[in-house]
Design a protein around this motif. Structure first.
Motif: not given
Length: 762
Positions: A721-744
């Motif tokens: 949750q980004v309470e103070v958002f400046n209009g641009v979101y740019d982040k590299t997210i770690n998927l180590g715990s995500a199961p294989k398959g379709v995510a959203y």
């Protein structure tokens, strides 16, 4: 460069050969002088010219455009990745280049020695000044000569008064004709091109023409026989400075023959008219031939797939033709502690917020486009910005999608391919084989330019070229550039390619246009050596640079208060100074411009450039504003002032005029309207499919935003949750715990329906 020097030498050889065979025997000495000087200049310029092919052979052929089918890697847009091999000195660097510079040094020293010799003679000699020239009498033995407006005569030359008068008249002709300037020009050319035989032929012939001109001036008042006897009698040895015009020139026989030759008739001047066909021939042989494109496509973007919903079952859809591009995105926007800059201007935002759609040149609706069978599509082109407006008019301000079906007029039955797989019978296997051959050729020939390596330049270069009906390649242009010599390297490799197998239409070879994306990426171990702190440019430092606000730098304020005050002062400066360009208002252009600049250790702003632009004058307006900023408070690292790169996003948004009062009287709906869907701009999730990490980037309104990644069972893998958002979101997210398959990926803001994007986890 080597090709240019070779073509220049051949061009000079062509011009000189014509002179030696036809013009050198004529008595039009002034015309011959200017022919030699002008063709010397033309020989240097012609290889640099670009001549449209339509000027030469206008051929009404079918012109098509297609992107090369690249093999997909991890589901992302396929590109050629060039990783530079360790630099090895070439034969040119180790042998040819040192020999060339040694020759330049030797010729240069010889030139300087000649100048010094003449200067010493002038300093030590006795001088007598006249109008337009100076006679210098020296004590050394040498032949009479002139240099500039100096006329040198030795005391030891035993000339009679009449002979001296003839010599002076001869040398004055050199001085008045500015012949020394020609001599110096040819000497400099000979220094730089000491290995090229044509330049020495030019130098010798030009000096001979100088003597013809001077002899002609003397013969206006002196009999030929007396003057010829003087030349023969005094043809003695002695010091002859290399850079001077000598009275007793070595081409004595030619001079006497030209003095006794009958003057050329007026009809002989017609020979000079043949110079124009010769000039055209030289341009055809040595100038670059460029094909003029009818439509210039300057930017391509990905055709995004419709977002899937979490409860929708993944469906297998037919294969689609995709146009992909890797965009360089700014790495950091956290500049104003969550604040964003929005430029609001009054305009007409009535233009549709969706692109225009065309099928085989006919405008259609989005429903018509969705009804096209993907199997019938031969090509898709996406235009945006100025390129879309130029092609389809102002209504295309939000882009244009051009779809060409397989049944379109002029569409080929078989696209062109790289040679080497003609024996393969199956069409698809032959295409795949040709693609592999193309990759092998590029991998063996493409080099990472040193300038790009030194500047850490990475990115994708997109080249466009035409495969002609005979298989030859032409019209090589760069559609997308990253600089650093990478554009020239891609064009060089395309120029090395053999003839292709041309496109086929109705059993006949036709012309077609191809586009080739090439990605340059530096290996981790091949980054440039680290610079010292004084030279290095930081992106994040202990104390970031600040805008110089009034009263912000008081000694009793802490760093947080200083930064908040400086940010407010910068916002006020931007709001007061920036203007919404008229062209952008008229075209309905909106979006975010990201400008990057460096605040150096003295506080000065330099190297401002646009990382992301929206066109129609908005980019130029932002650069203008940055250029008018005062000196900043420099950033600090370990207590020292350092250079810091600063990225600043500025959003341009048109505000619609207030509604008419009549509209307020209309009946309102009995039930509340459905929430408007969140539509973040420039959304991307890469790579997709992903295994360990995924980079999520988008732009949205400046208000709190929530980003979640959920698996198919609605389990939350990641939430922010980004309470103070400046209009641009740019982040590299770690998927180590995500199961294989379709995510959203789910992006939500208050008052709007969430935005959902499908992600495949491998």
């Amino acid at each position: 460069m080597a090709l240019y020097l070779l073509e220049s030498s051949l061009c000079w050889l062509l011009f000189y050969g014509f002179y030696a065979l036809t013009l050198s025997r004529e008595t039009f000495f002034g015309l011959n002088r200017w022919y030699l000087l002008s063709t010397l200049a033309l020989g240097a310029v012609i290889p640099l010219l670009e001549i449209p092919v339509e000027w030469i052979i206008p051929t009404p052929e079918i012109s098509l455009s297609a992107w090369l089918p690249m093999a997909e890697i991890g589901g992302m847009g396929p590109e050629i990745v060039v990783i530079p091999a360790p630099a090895k000195p070439s034969l040119f660097q180790t042998l040819v280049l040192p020999v060339y510079w040694a020759g330049v040094a030797f010729a240069g020293v010889r030139f300087v020695v000649g100048l010094v010799q003449i200067f010493l003679l002038y300093v030590k000699g006795s001088k007598k000044h006249f109008v337009g020239h100076t006679v210098v009498t020296t004590t050394r033995t040498h032949l009479p000569f002139s240099f500039g407006n100096w006329l040198f005569i030795s005391r030891h030359n035993n000339f009679s008064t009449e002979e001296t008068e003839k010599i002076v008249r001869h040398e004055l002709a050199h001085i008045r004709g500015w012949h020394t300037a020609d001599v110096l020009l040819l000497e400099i050319v000979c220094i730089l091109l000491w290995w090229s035989p044509p330049v020495y032929l030019y130098r010798r012939s030009l000096r001979t023409v100088h003597e013809y001109l001077a002899d002609h001036a003397v013969l206006q008042t002196v009999r030929r026989k007396e003057y010829g006897h003087l030349l023969i009698r005094q043809a003695q040895s002695g010091m002859q400075p290399a850079l001077a015009n000598h009275f007793f020139h070595s081409q004595l026989k030619k001079r006497i023959m030209m003095m006794t030759k009958t003057q050329s008739g007026k009809t002989a001047r017609l020979k000079y008219l043949t110079v124009f066909p010769l000039l055209v021939l030289a341009m055809l042989l040595f100038a670059n031939r460029e094909v003029l494109a009818q439509v210039s496509i300057t930017e391509k973007n990905t055709i995004a797939e419709p977002a899937a919903t979490p409860d929708a079952a993944p469906a297998k859809s037919p294969a689609k033709i995709r146009i992909t591009e890797s965009e360089k995105s700014p790495e950091s926007y956290a500049l104003l502690e969550g604040k964003a800059i929005t430029v609001i201007g009054w305009g007409n935002p009535a233009n549709p917020e969706h692109p225009l759609y065309f099928i085989d040149g006919q405008e259609v609706t989005q429903e018509d486009l969705n009804g096209v069978d993907p199997g019938d599509i031969a090509q898709v082109e996406v235009l945006k910005g100025e390129s879309a407006i130029a092609a389809k008019g102002p209504r295309a301000a939000h882009g244009a999608v051009l779809v060409t079906t397989k049944n379109a007029p002029g569409n080929p039955d078989e696209m062109p391919r790289f040679p080497g797989c003609e024996a393969v019978k199956d069409v698809q296997e032959r295409t795949n084989c040709a693609f592999g051959k193309l990759m092998e050729f590029i991998g063996a020939n493409l080099k990472y330019p040193q300038a790009a390596r030194d500047a850490s330049i990475e990115g994708t270069v997109v080249a466009s070229f035409t495969v002609n009906a005979d298989g030859s390649l032409s019209d090589v242009t760069i559609v997308k550039s990253i600089g650093g010599g990478t554009d020239e390297e891609v064009k060089r490799v395309i120029g090395l390619m053999p003839k292709w197998i041309p496109a086929q239409k109705g059993g006949k070879a036709v012309k077609s246009e191809m586009k080739l994306p090439v990605k340059f990426k530096l290996d981790a171990g091949q980054q440039p050596a680290a610079k010292s702190m004084d030279e290095e440019t930081f992106k994040v430092v202990e104390e970031m640079p600040r805008f110089p606000g009034s009263g912000c730098e008081t000694s009793d304020s802490d760093q947080v208060a200083k930064k908040q005050c400086a940010d407010k002062a910068m916002l006020e400066f931007i709001y007061k100074g920036i203007k919404y360009p008229k062209a952008a208002r008229d075209a309905g252009t909106e979006g975010t411009v990201v400008v990057s600049f460096i605040v150096d250790k003295s506080g000065k702003i330099r190297d401002a450039s646009i990382l992301r632009g929206i066109g129609n004058g908005c980019d130029e307006e932002v650069l203008r504003l940055v250029g008018e900023m005062p000196d900043w408070i420099p950033g600090k690292q370990r207590g020292r002032d350092v250079n810091v790169q600063f990225n600043l996003p500025i959003k341009f948004k048109l505000e619609a005029p207030a509604p008419k009062t009549d509209d307020l009287s209309k009946p309102q709906p009995a039930f509340p309207a459905k929430k408007k869907a969140l539509e973040p701009s420039r959304f991307s999730a890469s790579p997709n499919p992903a295994s360990k990490q995924v980079r999520v980037y988008f732009e949205a309104d400046v208000k709190p935003v929530t980003v979640r990644i959920m698996d198919a069972a609605q389990k939350v893998i990641f939430e922010q949750q980004v309470e103070v958002f400046n209009g641009v979101y740019d982040k590299t997210i770690n998927l180590g715990s995500a199961p294989k398959g379709v995510a959203y990926i789910v992006v939500s803001q208050e008052g709007l329906e969430p935005f959902v994007h499908k992600l495949v986890v491998q």
